[in-house]
Structures are given as structure tokens and as C-alpha cells.
Write a protein that holds these residues in place. Structure first.
Motif, PDB file in Angstrom:
ATOM      1  N   ILE A  12       0.948 -12.767  10.568  1.00 16.05           N
ATOM      2  CA  ILE A  12      -0.198 -12.935   9.668  1.00 16.05           C
ATOM      3  C   ILE A  12      -0.682 -11.560   9.204  1.00 16.05           C
ATOM      4  CG2 ILE A  12      -2.598 -13.726   9.466  1.00 16.05           C
ATOM      5  CD1 ILE A  12      -0.776 -16.082   9.805  1.00 16.05           C
ATOM      6  N   TYR A  13      -0.703 -11.363   7.876  1.00 16.60           N
ATOM      7  CA  TYR A  13      -1.327 -10.159   7.317  1.00 16.60           C
ATOM      8  C   TYR A  13      -2.796 -10.475   7.115  1.00 16.60           C
ATOM      9  CZ  TYR A  13      -2.917  -6.418   4.391  1.00 16.60           C
ATOM     10  OH  TYR A  13      -3.642  -5.359   3.914  1.00 16.60           O
ATOM     11  N   ASP A  14      -3.649  -9.761   7.835  1.00 23.32           N
ATOM     12  CA  ASP A  14      -5.104  -9.933   7.736  1.00 23.32           C
ATOM     13  C   ASP A  14      -5.660  -8.722   7.003  1.00 23.32           C
ATOM     14  OD1 ASP A  14      -7.842 -10.156   8.068  1.00 23.32           O
ATOM     15  OD2 ASP A  14      -7.728 -10.629  10.203  1.00 23.32           O
ATOM     16  N   PRO A  15      -6.211  -8.917   5.800  1.00 19.95           N
ATOM     17  CA  PRO A  15      -6.740  -7.788   5.033  1.00 19.95           C
ATOM     18  C   PRO A  15      -7.805  -6.991   5.787  1.00 19.95           C
ATOM     19  CG  PRO A  15      -6.635  -9.743   3.667  1.00 19.95           C
ATOM     20  CD  PRO A  15      -6.334 -10.177   5.065  1.00 19.95           C
ATOM     21  N   ALA A  16      -8.554  -7.640   6.668  1.00 19.52           N
ATOM     22  CA  ALA A  16      -9.587  -6.932   7.429  1.00 19.52           C
ATOM     23  C   ALA A  16      -8.971  -5.911   8.388  1.00 19.52           C
ATOM     24  CB  ALA A  16     -10.442  -7.927   8.210  1.00 19.52           C
ATOM     25  N   VAL A  17      -7.739  -6.157   8.795  1.00 22.44           N
ATOM     26  CA  VAL A  17      -7.042  -5.271   9.729  1.00 22.44           C
ATOM     27  C   VAL A  17      -6.097  -4.326   8.989  1.00 22.44           C
ATOM     28  CG1 VAL A  17      -5.437  -5.218  11.689  1.00 22.44           C
ATOM     29  CG2 VAL A  17      -7.186  -7.006  11.556  1.00 22.44           C
ATOM     30  N   GLY A  18      -5.463  -4.824   7.935  1.00 18.54           N
ATOM     31  CA  GLY A  18      -4.466  -4.044   7.220  1.00 18.54           C
ATOM     32  C   GLY A  18      -3.208  -3.890   8.063  1.00 18.54           C
ATOM     33  N   ASP A  19      -2.469  -2.824   7.817  1.00 13.18           N
ATOM     34  CA  ASP A  19      -1.275  -2.482   8.607  1.00 13.18           C
ATOM     35  C   ASP A  19      -1.254  -0.962   8.734  1.00 13.18           C
ATOM     36  OD1 ASP A  19       1.148  -2.392   9.924  1.00 13.18           O
ATOM     37  OD2 ASP A  19       2.353  -2.861   8.162  1.00 13.18           O
ATOM     38  N   PRO A  20      -2.162  -0.432   9.574  1.00 13.92           N
ATOM     39  CA  PRO A  20      -2.298   1.029   9.686  1.00 13.92           C
ATOM     40  C   PRO A  20      -0.998   1.752  10.024  1.00 13.92           C
ATOM     41  CG  PRO A  20      -4.093  -0.073  10.826  1.00 13.92           C
ATOM     42  CD  PRO A  20      -3.107  -1.135  10.414  1.00 13.92           C
ATOM     43  N   ASP A  21      -0.121   1.122  10.796  1.00 12.15           N
ATOM     44  CA  ASP A  21       1.152   1.759  11.148  1.00 12.15           C
ATOM     45  C   ASP A  21       2.034   1.990   9.928  1.00 12.15           C
ATOM     46  OD1 ASP A  21       0.377   1.784  13.797  1.00 12.15           O
ATOM     47  OD2 ASP A  21       1.514  -0.018  14.325  1.00 12.15           O
ATOM     48  N   SER A  22       1.799   1.218   8.870  1.00  9.59           N
ATOM     49  CA  SER A  22       2.560   1.364   7.627  1.00  9.59           C
ATOM     50  C   SER A  22       1.736   2.033   6.528  1.00  9.59           C
ATOM     51  CB  SER A  22       3.043  -0.007   7.141  1.00  9.59           C
ATOM     52  OG  SER A  22       3.923  -0.578   8.084  1.00  9.59           O
ATOM     53  N   GLY A  23       0.564   2.544   6.893  1.00  8.22           N
ATOM     54  CA  GLY A  23      -0.277   3.234   5.918  1.00  8.22           C
ATOM     55  C   GLY A  23      -1.156   2.333   5.089  1.00  8.22           C
ATOM     56  N   GLU A  25      -4.505   0.606   4.824  1.00  8.05           N
ATOM     57  CA  GLU A  25      -5.834   0.732   5.422  1.00  8.05           C
ATOM     58  C   GLU A  25      -6.513  -0.625   5.591  1.00  8.05           C
ATOM     59  OE1 GLU A  25      -7.294   3.570   6.548  1.00  8.05           O
ATOM     60  OE2 GLU A  25      -5.398   4.550   6.086  1.00  8.05           O
ATOM     61  N   PRO A  26      -7.346  -0.785   6.635  1.00  9.47           N
ATOM     62  CA  PRO A  26      -8.159  -1.996   6.758  1.00  9.47           C
ATOM     63  C   PRO A  26      -8.979  -2.215   5.483  1.00  9.47           C
ATOM     64  CG  PRO A  26      -8.288  -0.714   8.771  1.00  9.47           C
ATOM     65  CD  PRO A  26      -7.549   0.134   7.755  1.00  9.47           C
ATOM     66  N   GLY A  27      -9.113  -3.458   5.079  1.00  8.84           N
ATOM     67  CA  GLY A  27      -9.850  -3.787   3.857  1.00  8.84           C
ATOM     68  C   GLY A  27      -8.959  -3.862   2.627  1.00  8.84           C
ATOM     69  N   THR A  28      -7.643  -3.692   2.801  1.00 12.11           N
ATOM     70  CA  THR A  28      -6.712  -3.746   1.669  1.00 12.11           C
ATOM     71  C   THR A  28      -6.279  -5.183   1.417  1.00 12.11           C
ATOM     72  OG1 THR A  28      -5.875  -1.532   2.207  1.00 12.11           O
ATOM     73  CG2 THR A  28      -4.519  -2.880   0.754  1.00 12.11           C
ATOM     74  N   ALA A  29      -6.628  -5.710   0.253  1.00 11.43           N
ATOM     75  CA  ALA A  29      -6.217  -7.062  -0.120  1.00 11.43           C
ATOM     76  C   ALA A  29      -4.695  -7.117  -0.226  1.00 11.43           C
ATOM     77  CB  ALA A  29      -6.841  -7.464  -1.452  1.00 11.43           C
ATOM     78  N   PHE A  30      -4.113  -8.276   0.070  1.00 12.28           N
ATOM     79  CA  PHE A  30      -2.655  -8.420   0.020  1.00 12.28           C
ATOM     80  C   PHE A  30      -2.120  -8.063  -1.363  1.00 12.28           C
ATOM     81  CE2 PHE A  30       1.385 -10.777  -0.144  1.00 12.28           C
ATOM     82  CZ  PHE A  30       1.972 -10.288   1.006  1.00 12.28           C
ATOM     83  N   GLU A  31      -2.856  -8.407  -2.397  1.00 11.64           N
ATOM     84  CA  GLU A  31      -2.439  -8.113  -3.769  1.00 11.64           C
ATOM     85  C   GLU A  31      -2.336  -6.610  -4.011  1.00 11.64           C
ATOM     86  OE1 GLU A  31      -4.927 -10.166  -2.873  1.00 11.64           O
ATOM     87  OE2 GLU A  31      -4.209 -12.114  -3.538  1.00 11.64           O
ATOM     88  N   ASP A  32      -3.074  -5.814  -3.230  1.00 15.90           N
ATOM     89  CA  ASP A  32      -3.083  -4.360  -3.399  1.00 15.90           C
ATOM     90  C   ASP A  32      -2.097  -3.642  -2.481  1.00 15.90           C
ATOM     91  OD1 ASP A  32      -5.065  -4.595  -5.345  1.00 15.90           O
ATOM     92  OD2 ASP A  32      -6.664  -4.490  -3.857  1.00 15.90           O
ATOM     93  N   VAL A  33      -1.415  -4.406  -1.626  1.00 16.55           N
ATOM     94  CA  VAL A  33      -0.383  -3.827  -0.761  1.00 16.55           C
ATOM     95  C   VAL A  33       0.807  -3.461  -1.657  1.00 16.55           C
ATOM     96  CG1 VAL A  33       1.238  -4.342   1.116  1.00 16.55           C
ATOM     97  CG2 VAL A  33      -1.143  -5.095   1.279  1.00 16.55           C
TER      98      VAL A  33
END
Length: 53
Positions: A12-23, A25-33
Motif C-alpha cells: 500500500i502506497y500511503d501518501p501520508a507516509v510517502g516512500d522516503p527510501d526512494s526519495g 517525501e511524506p505528503g506526496t500524492a500518488f499522482e505526483d510520484v
């Protein structure tokens, strides 16, 4: 913001958590990944994710 699930492994990709290990940031909407981001669990592309209700 909506969560997204990998259809291959169930990650699960949770925008509140983001994926810091991949750069991602928390708060990044999936559309902005970035389009070249891959699932941190199984490595499939962003196109293999579906929104979770």
C-alpha cells in the motif's frame, strides 16, 4: 489523499507516509510520484497500482 495498492504484491502506497527510501517525501500524492518510481516491495511499475477505497 487516497491510498494506492500494488496489484502484484499488495503493498500500500500511503501518501501520508510517502516512500522516503526512494526519495518520495511524506505528503506526496500518488499522482505526483515520478513515473519511473517502482514498488519498493516487488519492483513493478507505478502502472500496476490501483486506488484503494
Amino acid at each position: 489523499m487516497k491510498k494506492w495498492q500494488c496489484t502484484v504484491c499488495g503493498f500500500i502506497y500511503d501518501p501520508a507516509v510517502g516512500d522516503p527510501d526512494s526519495g518520495i517525501e511524506p505528503g506526496t500524492a500518488f499522482e505526483d510520484v515520478p513515473a519511473d518510481w517502482v514498488c519498493p516491495e516487488c519492483g513493478v511499475g507505478k502502472d500496476m497500482f490501483e486506488p484503494v477505497d
